[in-house]
Design a protein around this motif. Structure first.
Motif, short mmCIF file in Angstrom:
data_model
loop_
_atom_site.label_atom_id
_atom_site.label_comp_id
_atom_site.label_asym_id
_atom_site.label_seq_id
_atom_site.Cartn_x
_atom_site.Cartn_y
_atom_site.Cartn_z
N PRO A 334 26.74 27.75 87.60
CA PRO A 334 26.13 26.83 86.63
C PRO A 334 25.79 27.58 85.35
CG PRO A 334 24.56 27.38 88.36
CD PRO A 334 25.87 27.97 88.78
N GLU A 335 25.70 26.84 84.27
CA GLU A 335 25.52 27.47 82.95
C GLU A 335 24.32 28.40 82.87
OE1 GLU A 335 23.28 27.87 79.52
OE2 GLU A 335 22.96 26.06 80.69
N PRO A 336 23.13 28.05 83.41
CA PRO A 336 22.02 29.01 83.32
C PRO A 336 22.30 30.32 84.06
CG PRO A 336 21.21 26.81 83.83
CD PRO A 336 22.69 26.77 84.00
N MET A 337 23.07 30.25 85.13
CA MET A 337 23.40 31.48 85.84
C MET A 337 24.36 32.34 85.04
SD MET A 337 23.58 31.47 89.91
CE MET A 337 23.95 33.20 89.70
N ARG A 338 25.20 31.72 84.24
CA ARG A 338 26.11 32.50 83.39
C ARG A 338 25.31 33.32 82.38
NH1 ARG A 338 31.32 28.48 82.16
NH2 ARG A 338 31.93 28.23 84.36
N VAL A 339 24.22 32.73 81.87
CA VAL A 339 23.35 33.46 80.95
C VAL A 339 22.74 34.67 81.67
CG1 VAL A 339 21.25 33.36 79.56
CG2 VAL A 339 22.84 31.42 79.58
N ALA A 340 22.22 34.44 82.87
CA ALA A 340 21.60 35.53 83.64
C ALA A 340 22.62 36.60 84.00
CB ALA A 340 20.94 34.96 84.89
N PHE A 341 23.81 36.18 84.39
CA PHE A 341 24.88 37.12 84.72
C PHE A 341 25.20 38.00 83.51
CE2 PHE A 341 29.20 38.58 85.11
CZ PHE A 341 29.43 38.77 86.47
N GLY A 342 25.32 37.38 82.34
CA GLY A 342 25.64 38.13 81.12
C GLY A 342 24.58 39.15 80.77
N ASN A 346 25.35 43.17 80.57
CA ASN A 346 25.03 44.01 79.43
C ASN A 346 24.11 45.16 79.83
OD1 ASN A 346 26.55 42.60 77.54
ND2 ASN A 346 24.86 41.25 76.97
N LEU A 347 23.11 44.85 80.65
CA LEU A 347 22.15 45.88 81.05
C LEU A 347 22.84 47.03 81.76
CD1 LEU A 347 19.17 46.76 81.35
CD2 LEU A 347 19.11 45.48 83.50
N HIS A 348 23.82 46.71 82.60
CA HIS A 348 24.50 47.74 83.40
C HIS A 348 25.84 48.16 82.79
CE1 HIS A 348 21.59 47.56 86.68
NE2 HIS A 348 21.62 46.24 86.56
N SER A 349 26.17 47.63 81.61
CA SER A 349 27.40 48.01 80.90
C SER A 349 28.64 47.92 81.78
CB SER A 349 27.27 49.44 80.34
OG SER A 349 26.17 49.54 79.48
N THR A 604 24.94 56.57 76.53
CA THR A 604 23.81 55.64 76.43
C THR A 604 23.80 54.95 75.07
OG1 THR A 604 22.49 56.93 78.00
CG2 THR A 604 21.30 55.46 76.50
N ARG A 605 24.10 55.70 74.03
CA ARG A 605 24.10 55.11 72.69
C ARG A 605 25.25 54.12 72.52
NH1 ARG A 605 20.61 57.49 69.12
NH2 ARG A 605 19.48 59.27 69.98
N LEU A 606 26.40 54.42 73.11
CA LEU A 606 27.49 53.45 73.08
C LEU A 606 27.14 52.21 73.89
CD1 LEU A 606 30.77 55.57 73.39
CD2 LEU A 606 29.91 54.35 71.39
N ASP A 607 26.47 52.40 75.04
CA ASP A 607 26.05 51.27 75.85
C ASP A 607 25.12 50.36 75.07
OD1 ASP A 607 27.52 52.26 77.94
OD2 ASP A 607 25.81 53.03 79.08
N ALA A 608 24.23 50.96 74.26
CA ALA A 608 23.28 50.15 73.49
C ALA A 608 24.02 49.26 72.49
CB ALA A 608 22.29 51.06 72.77
N ILE A 609 25.08 49.79 71.88
CA ILE A 609 25.89 48.98 70.98
C ILE A 609 26.57 47.86 71.75
CG2 ILE A 609 27.90 48.99 69.45
CD1 ILE A 609 27.14 51.84 68.64
N SER A 610 27.12 48.21 72.93
CA SER A 610 27.82 47.21 73.74
C SER A 610 26.88 46.08 74.18
CB SER A 610 28.42 47.89 74.98
OG SER A 610 29.38 48.85 74.63
N SER A 612 24.44 44.81 72.60
CA SER A 612 23.78 44.13 71.49
C SER A 612 24.21 42.68 71.32
CB SER A 612 24.06 44.88 70.19
OG SER A 612 25.45 44.80 69.90
N GLY A 613 25.31 42.29 71.96
CA GLY A 613 25.81 40.93 71.81
C GLY A 613 27.07 40.92 70.98
N ALA A 614 26.94 41.10 69.68
CA ALA A 614 28.10 41.24 68.80
C ALA A 614 28.33 42.72 68.59
CB ALA A 614 27.84 40.54 67.47
N ARG A 615 29.50 43.22 68.93
CA ARG A 615 29.65 44.67 68.92
C ARG A 615 31.11 45.08 68.85
NH1 ARG A 615 28.14 41.60 73.65
NH2 ARG A 615 29.82 41.86 75.12
N PHE A 616 31.34 46.21 68.15
CA PHE A 616 32.63 46.90 68.16
C PHE A 616 32.35 48.38 68.28
CE2 PHE A 616 34.05 43.13 65.59
CZ PHE A 616 34.81 42.59 66.60
#
Length: 616
Positions: A334-342, A346-349, A604-610, A612-616
């Motif tokens: 369900p859509e709220p779980m997709r938010v939680a999954f995302g 991101n937290l675990h890269s 770790t610094r690359l993970d922080a960029i990843s 962030s949501g919008a990232r390259f």
């Protein structure tokens, strides 16, 4: 409009200064004095005085190198203590507007780890970790520690150590970021509550469009906005090169740093020395093409890398042996779980580092189990206590106690974000520094593929169906109503006249899709591509890959490039060879602890960029 007053600012022609946004020093008076002096020197004999270079005051500035505040570089790390005698920091004045330097100054923070052998110095290497919006100030320290602490017992290690001994390592905060003149997008208004981008209901799409417009307006209100772009940053880097006394520009750029490096090579091809483009964007066209490719590449890692890996190890993850069925797990959420999954992804890269593939499979297993708990308890889908208790009872991996505990922990971590996403609330119209710079640069660099918001709605509808993880997010295009770029992108064909460039790319990169990297490679006849097969890691330089390290070492130490196209094979995945220990190990038995910790700091610094949501 939900109480938000939106004012679209498109005409920058009336801006003459930037108020208190950053230190400003007009130089028009100084230039006038120079002109008068030049005329006086002519003695009135009718000779035409030489043209005045408005950038000369910037090129002639004295850079005041001083001791760095370790907190701006990540604290008093082993790398800091190892290299602090060679480490210094400075602030460089740059023109706010290179086309009209009289408008005043911006400032760019720079760090330097001096070459260990000054008498054998080959130059400097500037580093950019991506973004746009990533802060590279600490990268000089950590990359110098990583390469300088390589094994002395191998040829590769010796070459990497040579880099740190013969080059100054230069980090910097690009304009808009960190300790440099900072960009901020925000107003006193509120965004509309928004569900996951795969919710294509009329109300959610309207909220996405409203929020994109409000955030775009917030950026455009900032007087700095016109001057935060790749062209300005490239010229800042070239100014730094000159202030360091280097004839050639040597560089390591990761992710967006490859867009930055290609722009430099297109603008100043004759000044390129040795340039590494790691995890390359498609630099051949509009920058938003890369935004569109990213959801496809992310979904591919979930469906074609993580799912087959989980299927090969049913004893560890408990979600079956059919990769196609495992790939359907996310689509069933369900859509709220997709938010939680995302959020957990991101937290675990899990989509940016191949060595997190097992954590990715665990997250899929946790999501499947939690979804089953929701299905089994329809009357309690918003009751934290009941759901938490049911998750404690659920058997995720009955035959593996340790894996079961870890997967249950991930499911419990998704519970609160799931409940919050069930009924999202309004948030301020505001970006943090990273996303302020990201969106400003993307919209200032090139024109949007379409200025019609409905184009992005239709594309989001299509992509949400094909790539549900993030495909619908393309509807949030700030650039559609931005008003156009503030600079002109130089033709990438001009970069073909530069010295050989080394490109590094993993086969399944989820953030800078390999398809785009190959288009860049095809457009750069002097480039040499090393493809790391069996990997999706984003950012190859910090990885423990002896094959890649050998290529980097030979390139910077001796100017040797591999063939036009070559491959390195990634180490085995966890549970499939001399596994996780290999992927996380030092590059050699004699690599120093400072080097190993510097590698983790870079990751770790690359993970922080990843994350962030919008990232390259």
């Amino acid at each position: 409009m939900g109480g938000i007053e939106l004012i679209r600012v498109r005409d920058f022609s009336e801006w003459r200064g930037i108020g208190n946004a950053l230190p400003v020093r007009g130089i028009a008076g100084g230039l006038a004095a120079v002109v008068l002096a030049a005329l006086a020197a002519c003695g009135g004999d009718g000779a035409v005085p030489p043209p005045v270079d408005p950038l000369q005051p910037y090129r002639d500035q004295v850079v005041n190198w001083r001791a760095c505040d370790p907190e701006t570089l990540g604290g008093e790390s082993p790398a800091y203590f190892t290299l602090k005698d060679r480490l210094s920091c400075a602030t460089v004045r740059v023109p706010l507007d290179y086309s009209n330097p009289g408008k005043g100054d911006a400032v760019v923070a720079v760090s330097r780890v001096a070459a260990g052998e000054r008498s054998q110095r080959l130059g400097s290497i500037l580093i950019n970790p991506g973004g746009p919006g990533g802060d590279g100030l600490a990268w000089s320290l950590n990359l110098a520690a990583l390469w300088g602490g390589a094994s002395e017992s191998t040829t590769t290690g010796q070459q990497l150590r040579t880099i740190a001994q013969r080059y100054d390592m230069i980090g910097f905060s690009p304009r808009g970021v960190g300790a440099s003149s900072r960009m901020y997008c925000g107003t006193s208004g509120l965004l509309r509550p928004e569900h996951h981008s795969s919710d294509r209901s009329e109300a959610n799409v309207a909220a996405m469009l409203f929020n994109a417009n409000a955030l775009g307006d917030a950026c455009l209100r900032n007087p700095l906005v016109k001057y935060i772009n790749t062209d300005a940053t490239v010229r800042d880097m070239d100014l730094i090169r000159g202030l360091l006394g280097d004839a050639k520009f040597n560089y390591v750029g990761i992710s967006y740093g490859t867009w930055l490096g290609a722009w430099y090579a297109s603008l100043f091809p004759e000044r390129v020395g040795r340039m590494v483009l790691d995890s390359s964007m498609d630099v051949t066209g509009n920058i938003d093409v890369n935004v569109v490719m990213q959801p496809m590449a992310m979904q591919r890692v979930l469906d074609e890398f993580i799912a087959p890996f989980a299927a090969r190890h049913p004893d560890r993850f408990g979600i079956g042996t059919n990769a196609a069925d495992i790939a359907k797990v996310y689509r069933a959420l369900p859509e709220p779980m997709r938010v939680a999954f995302g959020q957990q992804a991101n937290l675990h890269s899990i989509l940016s580092k191949t060595n997190r593939v097992a954590k990715g499979a665990q997250l899929v297993a946790a999501a499947r189990g939690m979804n089953q708990v929701l299905i089994d308890n329809p009357a309690s889908i918003r009751d934290f206590s009941v759901l938490d208790a049911k998750l404690m009872e659920y058997e995720f991996v009955p035959d593996s106690f340790g894996d079961d505990i870890e997967i249950r922990g991930l499911a419990q971590a998704m519970l609160q974000p799931y409940l919050q996403a069930y009924e999202p609330t309004a948030a301020p119209v505001e970006f943090g520094t990273f996303n302020s710079v990201f969106n400003t640069v993307v919209c200032n660099d090139t024109a949007a593929t379409s200025a019609d918001p409905q184009y992005w709605v239709r594309l989001g509808n299509e992509m949400a169906a094909s790539y549900p993880y993030e495909g619908g997010s393309v509807t949030r295009s700030l650039c559609a109503t931005w008003g156009g770029p503030s600079v002109s992108k130089p033709p990438v064909s001009r970069a073909g006249a530069s010295a050989p460039i080394l490109m590094l790319q993993t086969e399944f990169d989820a953030q800078t899709a390999t398809e785009g990297a190959r288009r860049s490679f095809d457009a750069l006849p002097q480039a040499h591509l090393v493809l790391v097969t069996g990997s999706y890691s984003h950012g190859v330089v910090p990885e423990s890959d002896a094959c890649v390290d050998a290529t980097i070492g030979a390139y910077f130490a001796n100017g040797v490039v591999p063939g036009r196209s070559s491959t390195c094979v990634a180490p085995p995945l966890p549970y499939e060879g001399p596994t996780l220990a290999v992927r996380m190990a030092k590059t050699g038995v004699a690599e120093t602890d400072a080097a190993a910790q510097a590698r983790e700091a870079l990751r770790t610094r690359l993970d922080a960029i990843s994350a962030s949501g919008a990232r390259f």
